[in-house]
Motif scaffolding. Structure first.
Motif, mmCIF file in Angstrom:
data_model
loop_
_atom_site.group_PDB
_atom_site.id
_atom_site.type_symbol
_atom_site.label_atom_id
_atom_site.label_comp_id
_atom_site.label_asym_id
_atom_site.label_seq_id
_atom_site.Cartn_x
_atom_site.Cartn_y
_atom_site.Cartn_z
ATOM 1 N N SER A 40 7.020 13.682 -33.170
ATOM 2 C CA SER A 40 8.178 12.789 -33.232
ATOM 3 C C SER A 40 8.597 12.341 -31.839
ATOM 4 O O SER A 40 8.972 11.177 -31.636
ATOM 5 N N ALA A 41 8.554 13.270 -30.858
ATOM 6 C CA ALA A 41 8.900 12.896 -29.484
ATOM 7 C C ALA A 41 7.954 11.813 -28.975
ATOM 8 O O ALA A 41 8.377 10.858 -28.299
ATOM 9 N N THR A 42 6.679 11.933 -29.311
ATOM 10 C CA THR A 42 5.697 10.928 -28.900
ATOM 11 C C THR A 42 5.963 9.594 -29.585
ATOM 12 O O THR A 42 5.926 8.528 -28.954
ATOM 13 N N ALA A 43 6.241 9.653 -30.893
ATOM 14 C CA ALA A 43 6.509 8.422 -31.642
ATOM 15 C C ALA A 43 7.760 7.730 -31.126
ATOM 16 O O ALA A 43 7.806 6.493 -31.028
ATOM 17 N N TRP A 49 0.859 9.550 -32.161
ATOM 18 C CA TRP A 49 0.620 10.923 -31.709
ATOM 19 C C TRP A 49 -0.702 11.454 -32.234
ATOM 20 O O TRP A 49 -1.070 11.211 -33.380
ATOM 21 N N ARG A 50 -1.417 12.161 -31.383
ATOM 22 C CA ARG A 50 -2.609 12.899 -31.784
ATOM 23 C C ARG A 50 -2.538 14.289 -31.152
ATOM 24 O O ARG A 50 -2.230 14.410 -29.960
ATOM 25 N N PRO A 51 -2.803 15.333 -31.907
ATOM 26 C CA PRO A 51 -2.749 16.686 -31.320
ATOM 27 C C PRO A 51 -3.833 16.875 -30.267
ATOM 28 O O PRO A 51 -4.920 16.290 -30.358
ATOM 29 N N THR A 52 -3.525 17.684 -29.269
ATOM 30 C CA THR A 52 -4.457 17.969 -28.180
ATOM 31 C C THR A 52 -4.618 19.483 -28.040
ATOM 32 O O THR A 52 -4.009 20.252 -28.790
ATOM 33 N N VAL A 236 19.360 14.047 -42.391
ATOM 34 C CA VAL A 236 19.110 12.654 -42.770
ATOM 35 C C VAL A 236 19.751 11.707 -41.763
ATOM 36 O O VAL A 236 19.153 10.708 -41.349
ATOM 37 N N GLY A 237 20.985 12.035 -41.342
ATOM 38 C CA GLY A 237 21.668 11.197 -40.366
ATOM 39 C C GLY A 237 20.911 11.120 -39.051
ATOM 40 O O GLY A 237 20.777 10.038 -38.456
ATOM 41 N N CYS A 238 20.414 12.252 -38.578
ATOM 42 C CA CYS A 238 19.631 12.266 -37.338
ATOM 43 C C CYS A 238 18.358 11.455 -37.490
ATOM 44 O O CYS A 238 17.953 10.720 -36.568
ATOM 45 N N ASP A 239 17.704 11.564 -38.657
ATOM 46 C CA ASP A 239 16.472 10.815 -38.884
ATOM 47 C C ASP A 239 16.738 9.313 -38.863
ATOM 48 O O ASP A 239 15.978 8.552 -38.265
ATOM 49 N N VAL A 240 17.810 8.893 -39.527
ATOM 50 C CA VAL A 240 18.141 7.462 -39.554
ATOM 51 C C VAL A 240 18.486 6.967 -38.150
ATOM 52 O O VAL A 240 18.064 5.879 -37.735
ATOM 53 N N LEU A 241 19.248 7.774 -37.396
ATOM 54 C CA LEU A 241 19.615 7.391 -36.026
ATOM 55 C C LEU A 241 18.380 7.230 -35.152
ATOM 56 O O LEU A 241 18.278 6.283 -34.367
ATOM 57 N N LEU A 242 17.431 8.141 -35.304
ATOM 58 C CA LEU A 242 16.261 8.136 -34.435
ATOM 59 C C LEU A 242 15.230 7.075 -34.817
ATOM 60 O O LEU A 242 14.701 6.368 -33.964
ATOM 61 N N PHE A 243 14.935 7.001 -36.111
ATOM 62 C CA PHE A 243 13.770 6.221 -36.531
ATOM 63 C C PHE A 243 14.100 4.923 -37.276
ATOM 64 O O PHE A 243 13.204 4.099 -37.480
ATOM 65 N N ARG A 244 15.346 4.787 -37.737
ATOM 66 C CA ARG A 244 15.728 3.601 -38.517
ATOM 67 C C ARG A 244 14.629 3.272 -39.530
ATOM 68 O O ARG A 244 14.017 2.188 -39.481
ATOM 69 N N PRO A 245 14.357 4.174 -40.465
ATOM 70 C CA PRO A 245 13.188 4.043 -41.345
ATOM 71 C C PRO A 245 13.252 2.793 -42.216
ATOM 72 O O PRO A 245 14.288 2.469 -42.787
ATOM 73 N N ALA A 295 4.563 10.229 -37.228
ATOM 74 C CA ALA A 295 4.117 10.209 -35.830
ATOM 75 C C ALA A 295 2.660 9.746 -35.720
ATOM 76 O O ALA A 295 2.302 9.048 -34.775
ATOM 77 N N VAL A 296 1.860 10.137 -36.695
ATOM 78 C CA VAL A 296 0.437 9.751 -36.672
ATOM 79 C C VAL A 296 0.254 8.292 -37.055
ATOM 80 O O VAL A 296 -0.601 7.588 -36.499
ATOM 81 N N PHE A 297 1.059 7.831 -38.005
ATOM 82 C CA PHE A 297 0.962 6.441 -38.470
ATOM 83 C C PHE A 297 2.313 5.743 -38.276
ATOM 84 O O PHE A 297 3.048 5.494 -39.236
ATOM 85 N N PRO A 298 2.674 5.449 -37.015
ATOM 86 C CA PRO A 298 3.969 4.822 -36.759
ATOM 87 C C PRO A 298 4.013 3.404 -37.338
ATOM 88 O O PRO A 298 2.970 2.764 -37.479
#
Length: 299
Positions: A40-43, A49-52, A236-245, A295-298
């Motif tokens: 999520s931080a990467t997105a 994002w891809r794991p390393t 849910v509120g944090c998700d909407v604030l961050l990502f505006r889905p 994160a993988v499929f933004p």
């Protein structure tokens, strides 16, 4: 440890882990948490994002720290378990405190060495939650209020999880993962709400014994249920604030809230028994998986 043949110690520790640190639960939770936070931080920084290999180090470190904490709790709760849980491994002698402390020392060395490959800062960040946790037994021994008041105990112990989440985000930023800036704070808050929903759910019931240490014993069943649902609303509120889905994948973390909503209806309608735990556990898994997919499929 002196009374146990050294070759048997790994077997005894393995049995302890399988019983008290069920891998399919704790490992799944730890890995998904790391993936959700780092991804999520990467997105949020605008990259897919891809794991390393560094991601694997962080995931393994988090799982090992969770095991460390579980071993510490087993020792910290020994007096209580002797009265209320006489079948626990430390009480029955299936494991000894010396064996657990030895394993905790090994975990500390392994985690520090693994993170040294990332950066000196990562070593410090991963050792901070361990250091904080080691102070907690002394705090609880010195304070009857912390021991006896579940909400105060939660306030004192939960910062370990905050430090562990901070380790994931800050060490990822330090190793080249795109930084999310100020948005790390609501991201950590989102994960905190998800975890604390489960924490309240598992300690919410209509009936309780004096030794149960339930939040519903303090807040009442309806009050504890209200807090559990408020935490879902916070996530849910944090998700909407961050990502505006706006896509199906983006809406999945919000749709995961249907699980605790159904559980709350069942709990409040039944008016007996405890909060249904499968939906609470499913809420963590579905939310973190949804964050990983996002994160993988933004969009």
């Amino acid at each position: 440890m002196s009374t146990v043949a050294l070759p048997r110690v790994p077997v005894r520790l393995g049995r302890f882990v399988l019983r008290m640190f069920r891998p399919h639960v704790y490992v799944t939770y730890g890995v998904l948490w790391v993936f959700a936070l780092e991804g999520s931080a990467t997105a949020l920084a605008g990259s897919a994002w891809r794991p390393t290999a560094a991601t694997a180090v962080r995931a393994a470190s988090v799982v090992l720290v969770l095991l460390f904490l579980r071993m510490l709790d087993e020792q910290k709760d020994l007096a209580h378990d002797r009265v209320h849980h006489p079948d626990r491994p430390l009480v029955t002698g299936a494991i000894t405190a010396s064996e657990l402390r030895g394993a905790m020392t090994v975990i500390t060395v392994v985690v520090a060495a693994a993170n040294a490959a990332l950066s000196p800062a990562a070593v410090l960040l991963v050792l901070l939650p361990l250091a904080y946790a080691l102070v907690l037994p002394a705090v609880e021994a010195a304070s009857a209020a912390v021991r006896e008041r579940p909400l105060l105990d939660l306030a004192v112990t939960y910062p370990v999880q905050v430090l562990l989440g901070g380790y994931v985000c800050l060490s990822a930023a330090g190793s080249g993962t795109p930084a999310a800036g100020w948005r790390v704070v609501p991201l950590l808050a989102l994960c905190a709400c998800v975890f604390l929903h489960f924490e309240f759910a598992r300690k919410t019931a209509w009936e309780s014994a004096p030794d149960d240490r339930l939040y519903s014993s303090v807040l009442g069943p309806a009050g504890s249920a209200a807090v559990a649902l408020a935490l879902v609303a916070g996530a849910v509120g944090c998700d909407v604030l961050l990502f505006r889905p706006s896509t199906v994948v983006g809406l999945l973390p919000c749709l995961a809230a249907l699980l605790p909503a159904v559980a709350a209806r069942r709990f409040l309608t039944a008016r007996h028994g405890g909060w249904p735990l499968p939906p609470a556990m499913g809420y963590i898994v579905v939310t973190y998986l949804a964050l990983v997919l996002q994160a993988v499929f933004p969009p």
